[in-house]
Design a protein around this motif. Structure first.
Motif, PDB file in Angstrom:
ATOM      1  N   ILE A 538       0.355  -0.858   0.078  1.00 53.95           N
ATOM      2  CA  ILE A 538      -0.494   0.473   0.054  1.00 53.95           C
ATOM      3  C   ILE A 538       0.626   1.664  -0.401  1.00 53.95           C
ATOM      4  CG2 ILE A 538      -1.694  -0.784   0.911  1.00 53.95           C
ATOM      5  CD1 ILE A 538      -1.012  -0.507   3.877  1.00 53.95           C
ATOM      6  N   VAL A 539       0.366   1.913  -0.162  1.00 51.73           N
ATOM      7  CA  VAL A 539       1.334   3.253   0.061  1.00 51.73           C
ATOM      8  C   VAL A 539       0.423   4.875   1.009  1.00 51.73           C
ATOM      9  CG1 VAL A 539       1.602   5.935  -1.671  1.00 51.73           C
ATOM     10  CG2 VAL A 539       1.409   3.997  -2.861  1.00 51.73           C
ATOM     11  N   TYR A 540       0.926   5.056   2.206  1.00 57.67           N
ATOM     12  CA  TYR A 540       1.593   6.421   2.906  1.00 57.67           C
ATOM     13  C   TYR A 540       1.597   7.240   1.598  1.00 57.67           C
ATOM     14  CZ  TYR A 540      -0.083   3.292   6.757  1.00 57.67           C
ATOM     15  OH  TYR A 540      -0.380   2.414   7.499  1.00 57.67           O
ATOM     16  N   TYR A 541       1.847   8.475   2.388  1.00 57.57           N
ATOM     17  CA  TYR A 541       1.679   9.788   1.896  1.00 57.57           C
ATOM     18  C   TYR A 541       1.842  10.970   2.800  1.00 57.57           C
ATOM     19  CZ  TYR A 541      -1.284   8.375  -2.489  1.00 57.57           C
ATOM     20  OH  TYR A 541      -1.573   7.841  -3.431  1.00 57.57           O
ATOM     21  N   GLN A 542       3.157  11.499   2.604  1.00 49.54           N
ATOM     22  CA  GLN A 542       3.468  12.436   3.782  1.00 49.54           C
ATOM     23  C   GLN A 542       3.433  14.081   2.777  1.00 49.54           C
ATOM     24  OE1 GLN A 542       8.161  12.449   4.777  1.00 49.54           O
ATOM     25  NE2 GLN A 542       7.076  13.288   6.871  1.00 49.54           N
ATOM     26  N   ALA A 554       3.008  15.894  -1.769  1.00 49.71           N
ATOM     27  CA  ALA A 554       3.623  14.900  -0.787  1.00 49.71           C
ATOM     28  C   ALA A 554       4.128  13.300  -1.669  1.00 49.71           C
ATOM     29  CB  ALA A 554       1.883  14.239  -0.882  1.00 49.71           C
ATOM     30  N   GLU A 555       5.127  13.007  -0.830  1.00 50.89           N
ATOM     31  CA  GLU A 555       6.096  12.011  -1.049  1.00 50.89           C
ATOM     32  C   GLU A 555       5.140  10.819  -0.435  1.00 50.89           C
ATOM     33  OE1 GLU A 555       9.534  12.259   0.867  1.00 50.89           O
ATOM     34  OE2 GLU A 555       9.951  10.011  -0.231  1.00 50.89           O
ATOM     35  N   ALA A 556       5.185   9.771  -1.968  1.00 49.83           N
ATOM     36  CA  ALA A 556       4.838   8.956  -1.597  1.00 49.83           C
ATOM     37  C   ALA A 556       5.605   7.447  -1.471  1.00 49.83           C
ATOM     38  CB  ALA A 556       3.585   8.458  -3.058  1.00 49.83           C
ATOM     39  N   LEU A 557       5.150   6.724   0.011  1.00 53.71           N
ATOM     40  CA  LEU A 557       6.254   6.268   0.716  1.00 53.71           C
ATOM     41  C   LEU A 557       5.005   4.730   0.848  1.00 53.71           C
ATOM     42  CD1 LEU A 557       6.904   8.852   3.814  1.00 53.71           C
ATOM     43  CD2 LEU A 557       8.027   8.328   1.603  1.00 53.71           C
ATOM     44  N   LEU A 558       6.508   3.792   0.384  1.00 52.76           N
ATOM     45  CA  LEU A 558       5.786   2.237   0.094  1.00 52.76           C
ATOM     46  C   LEU A 558       6.028   1.610   1.291  1.00 52.76           C
ATOM     47  CD1 LEU A 558       4.901   0.586  -1.831  1.00 52.76           C
ATOM     48  CD2 LEU A 558       7.313  -0.736  -1.914  1.00 52.76           C
ATOM     49  N   GLN A 588       5.495  -1.443 -10.052  1.00 56.46           N
ATOM     50  CA  GLN A 588       4.056  -0.997 -10.823  1.00 56.46           C
ATOM     51  C   GLN A 588       2.416  -0.576 -10.011  1.00 56.46           C
ATOM     52  OE1 GLN A 588       3.854  -4.001 -13.713  1.00 56.46           O
ATOM     53  NE2 GLN A 588       6.402  -2.945 -14.554  1.00 56.46           N
ATOM     54  N   GLN A 589       3.072  -1.720  -9.181  1.00 58.17           N
ATOM     55  CA  GLN A 589       1.480  -1.328  -8.071  1.00 58.17           C
ATOM     56  C   GLN A 589       1.444  -0.424  -7.214  1.00 58.17           C
ATOM     57  OE1 GLN A 589       1.735  -5.065  -5.590  1.00 58.17           O
ATOM     58  NE2 GLN A 589       2.115  -7.010  -7.686  1.00 58.17           N
ATOM     59  N   ALA A 590       2.778   0.026  -7.297  1.00 56.46           N
ATOM     60  CA  ALA A 590       2.446   1.467  -6.167  1.00 56.46           C
ATOM     61  C   ALA A 590       2.111   1.974  -6.637  1.00 56.46           C
ATOM     62  CB  ALA A 590       4.332   1.733  -5.601  1.00 56.46           C
ATOM     63  N   LEU A 591       3.133   2.502  -8.207  1.00 53.09           N
ATOM     64  CA  LEU A 591       2.449   3.501  -8.904  1.00 53.09           C
ATOM     65  C   LEU A 591       0.824   3.155  -9.985  1.00 53.09           C
ATOM     66  CD1 LEU A 591       3.132   6.099 -10.738  1.00 53.09           C
ATOM     67  CD2 LEU A 591       3.622   4.478 -12.939  1.00 53.09           C
ATOM     68  N   VAL A 612       2.758  14.838  -7.013  1.00 59.37           N
ATOM     69  CA  VAL A 612       3.184  13.412  -5.958  1.00 59.37           C
ATOM     70  C   VAL A 612       4.145  12.771  -6.242  1.00 59.37           C
ATOM     71  CG1 VAL A 612       2.158  11.058  -5.210  1.00 59.37           C
ATOM     72  CG2 VAL A 612       0.729  12.188  -5.143  1.00 59.37           C
ATOM     73  N   ALA A 613       5.495  12.095  -4.591  1.00 56.46           N
ATOM     74  CA  ALA A 613       6.987  12.320  -5.537  1.00 56.46           C
ATOM     75  C   ALA A 613       6.409  11.286  -4.994  1.00 56.46           C
ATOM     76  CB  ALA A 613       7.738  13.193  -4.718  1.00 56.46           C
ATOM     77  N   VAL A 614       6.805  10.011  -6.708  1.00 59.47           N
ATOM     78  CA  VAL A 614       6.746   8.431  -6.703  1.00 59.47           C
ATOM     79  C   VAL A 614       9.031   8.155  -6.646  1.00 59.47           C
ATOM     80  CG1 VAL A 614       5.952   6.724  -7.519  1.00 59.47           C
ATOM     81  CG2 VAL A 614       5.246   8.534  -8.259  1.00 59.47           C
ATOM     82  N   ASN A 615       8.776   7.400  -5.502  1.00 55.21           N
ATOM     83  CA  ASN A 615      10.384   7.319  -5.305  1.00 55.21           C
ATOM     84  C   ASN A 615      10.528   6.170  -6.472  1.00 55.21           C
ATOM     85  OD1 ASN A 615      11.584   8.502  -3.006  1.00 55.21           O
ATOM     86  ND2 ASN A 615       9.513   8.112  -1.764  1.00 55.21           N
TER      87      ASN A 615
END
Length: 778
Positions: A538-542, A554-558, A588-591, A612-615
């Motif tokens: 799942i994805v958390y957001y900061q 927001a930064e998307a954090l796995l 890919q699942q996170a995106l 949203v920033a994706v690592n």
């Protein structure tokens, strides 16, 4: 030509010519000078005498103006060929009479003027003057003739003297010296048989007799050396300027052939590896002791090769290009030594190193490990089969099995690793591990163990032995200096015993902690595969907030939603997932999850301007179609490209720079911005920052955390902000936990923040509540 011009005969001839001609030239010069002075005196006397005679003869004719007498006197004077002209003028300097022969105006001209005076009544009456001009041309012609005659006479004398002296010099000096020169050239070529026959008794004759005596001594010495070189079994070569100038019979037999003479060949051609070994020999010769007994590989005349013991030294230290090489064929000796070594250090059945050699290599490996700080591993492997325990197999079958097992073990290792047979059906393996990290050591040993077990579980692997067998492995990782080689081997055997208790085709580590860690990793790998299959990520957001308190990104954090452990942070599984090659699927699942959340929020009228920033991991970014897949997923959810931002780390930009830049430019061309994460912690920032098409740099939280109490950290943060501003880049700081940190960053020019001061990473449901209350941070 230069040799002829520099010969002694030329020098002597020139010296004699100069010695004989110089007096002649001086004599002629002095004689001509004296004669010219005499001519000058004679001419002065002549003109004075002529003038006085004509003065007395012309007084009366001039007084009476009898021109016939005047002309007669003048014509009489012109009878002398040396007289050029005669002129009579009256007191008013009017010409009374004048005669002249212009053709006589050659040579030096002498003019004399005398008055014509007549005495009357005891007084001198001036009648005018007589001017007489004479030339020394006739005398000069006579002088020139005399010069030619004297010159010819003197030169004839000089030539005659030169010929006579030259013949004497040639007979007594030049010809004997030429004979001595020819003799020295003959001796230089090694010919000592012809006598030096110069019978004269002077110094040159004495020198010739001494040279003949020296020739006899050299001949005897060379004959002795030739006898020695021709009868010793070692090959001897003389090398000059890189070429072979002499070989004895043994060297010709070793290195040459019937149709290949070594003399004149480049010395490096005798080596199998010419450039490398010739350079080595050159370095060895440069040492004061030369190359004493170096083993090299030489080429035979028939194209084969053989090992040789090479001794080299300088013939004369003053001439480093002149060397002597002594070649000894050591093929038989090395074969005997190898046979002895194999009997002492190798197993006669499998031809693998035996326990003695394995323990020696293990001790050496431990010594190297202490010096370079790496780890190592010792494996003990035991072959098991039912009929081996009660003697049901014949000795021939057992040997076949052992040979096949040795072949399989050897096929699993690299040349730097050692496989040995200890005893019976027990084998050992030693390996260096180029790291001290425990996790990496475990992964290395597990991969090698699985590779070995795979060779025994293949049903066709032991077809040559005609019966199945299994293997058990005990592994001991060496990462400290507390144990010796024997103890390490014993510990590996104990681990092998534990492996045998666990069943066939298994392996165990000696250290219980290591074993537990290995079991934990194996379990984690199995759970990760299941998590990918069941989409447990799942994805958390900061939130990323401006100084005014507006949430702009927001930064998307796995996160991994583990069915038993709950929410697992990335640090607990990312490195293992990367090792397993799962990051592309997880990314890919996170995106998909991020794009799904953004689509849902925008349908609610929220997050239209949110970015949203994706690592992205290095493993994902290296995939060839990464950019295309990224754009495809965004398009599937009908999102604007500027709604997402790709975060890359500095370490990803070190390798394959051009490929990284190309992918970044493709992202930028699709309006996908790029942020450089953890800026300042890598080692490529300043070198590559200007080359990469990035939009934002993120100040690492380690700098932010220490900037209030560490002036150096604050200076680094200030430098990063100034650098980003100079490149027109957006600046964001992560790890902002206090208002003081935010205010200090704002004072330096950073106006975008992320950290616990604004909120911890939160699920999407909680983050959407934050978006519905935009005034929370104002």
């Amino acid at each position: 030509m230069n040799t002829k011009l520099n010969s002694l005969g030329v020098y002597i001839a020139i010296a004699m010519l100069v010695a004989l001609c110089l007096p002649v030239v001086l004599a002629l010069t002095v004689l001509n000078g004296v004669r010219e002075k005499q001519i000058g005196i004679e001419m002065q006397a002549l003109v004075n005498e002529k003038a006085q005679t004509m003065q007395h003869s012309l007084v009366l004719p001039v007084w009476s103006l009898d021109k016939s007498d005047i002309n007669a006197v003048l014509q009489g004077a012109m009878l002398d060929p040396q007289v050029v002209s005669a002129e009579i003028t009256d007191p008013d300097e009017k010409i009374i009479a004048r005669v002249e022969d212009g053709q006589r105006r050659l040579g030096n001209i002498i003019s004399r003027s005398v008055p014509l005076v007549m005495q009357q009544n005891h007084q001198n009456v001036s009648l005018g003057s007589l001017q007489l001009i004479v030339s020394d041309y006739q005398l000069q012609r006579k002088l020139a003739a005399d010069k030619s005659f004297h010159t010819l006479v003197l030169l004839a004398q000089a030539v005659a003297s030169l010929i006579i002296i030259g013949l004497l010099v040639y007979r007594r000096i030049l010809r004997p010296i030429g004979m001595l020169t020819a003799a020295t050239e003959r001796i230089e070529r090694g010919s000592f048989d012809e006598r030096i026959a110069i019978p004269q008794q002077d110094e040159i004759g004495q020198l010739a007799r001494h040279m003949e005596s020296m020739q006899s001594s050299l001949k005897a010495l060379f004959d002795e050396q030739a006898a020695i070189l021709g009868n010793i079994p070692a090959g001897v070569l003389f090398v000059r300027d890189g070429s072979i100038v002499f070989v004895n019979e043994a060297a010709q037999a070793l290195l040459g052939s019937a149709d290949r003479n070594l003399v004149g060949q480049p010395a490096e051609e005798v080596f199998v590896e010419p450039a490398q070994q010739a350079a080595y020999v050159a370095q060895a010769v440069a040492r004061s002791s030369g190359a004493a007994g170096e083993i090299v590989l030489l080429r035979r005349g028939d194209g084969g090769s053989f090992p040789a013991e090479l001794h080299t030294s300088l013939i004369d230290p003053a001439r480093p290009a002149d060397q002597i090489w002594v070649v000894i064929d050591v093929s038989a000796r090395l074969d005997a030594e190898n046979r002895i070594d194999r009997l002492a250090f190798y197993d006669p059945v499998t031809q693998l190193p035996n326990k003695t050699l394995f323990m020696d290599r293990l001790r050496r490996g431990l010594a190297r490990r202490r010096s370079n700080g790496t780890a190592g591993a010792v494996f003990v492997m035991e072959i098991s089969r039912a009929d081996l325990s009660y003697g049901g197999a014949s000795s021939e079958e057992i040997e076949q099995l052992l040979v096949e097992c040795a072949r399989r073990f050897s096929g699993c290792v690299t040349p730097e690793q050692t496989v040995a047979r200890l005893e019976g059906a027990k084998f050992a393996l030693g390996s260096e591990i180029r790291t001290q990290d425990l996790d990496e050591c475990l992964r290395f040993c597990e991969a090698l163990a699985h590779r070995i077990i795979a060779t025994f579980t293949d049903p066709h692997a032991l077809a040559a032995a005609r019966f199945p067998c299994a293997v058990n492995l005990g592994i001991n990782i060496v990462h400290d200096d507390h144990h010796g080689a024997a103890e390490l081997l014993m510990q590996a055997e104990l681990a092998m015993v534990q492996s045998r208790l666990a069943g066939r085709n298994t392996f165990r580590f000696f250290d219980p902690a290591m074993q537990a860690l290995a079991n934990q990793r194996s379990l984690l790998e199995a759970e990760l595969r299941q998590a990918v299959a069941q989409r447990q990520f799942i994805v958390y957001y900061q939130p990323q907030v401006t100084y005014e308190g507006e949430v702009v990104g927001a930064e998307a954090l796995l996160r991994w939603k583990h069915p038993e452990k709950g929410i697992v942070a990335p640090g607990g599984f990312i490195s293992v997932a990367e090792d397993m090659g799962l990051m592309e699927q997880i990314g890919q699942q996170a995106l998909h999850a991020i794009c799904g959340d953004l689509q849902a929020w925008q349908r609610q009228g929220l997050a239209h301007e949110l970015v949203v920033a994706v690592n992205v991991s290095a493993q994902e970014f290296k995939v060839d179609n990464f950019v295309g897949r990224f754009r495809e997923i965004i398009g599937k959810y009908r999102l604007h490209s500027h709604a997402l931002k790709v975060e890359l780390t500095e370490s990803m930009m070190v390798d394959h720079v051009e490929d990284v830049i190309a992918k970044m430019q493709m992202l930028r061309s699709s309006d996908i911005s790029i942020s450089l994460d953890d800026f300042g912690t890598g080692y490529s920032s300043l070198a590559y920052l200007g080359r990469f098409p990035i939009d934002q740099i993120k100040i690492d939280q380690s700098f932010v955390r220490e900037m209030e109490k560490d002036a150096a950290m604050a200076s680094i943060v200030r430098s990063i902000i100034m650098l980003g501003q100079s490149l027109n880049l957006s600046i964001i700081a992560e790890g902002v936990e206090t208002q003081q940190q935010r205010d200090l960053l704002h004072a330096q020019g950073c106006s975008l923040y992320q950290g616990y001061w604004y909120g911890k990473p939160m699920p999407g449901e909680q983050f959407v509540e934050l978006l519905t209350t935009p005034d929370r941070f104002r």
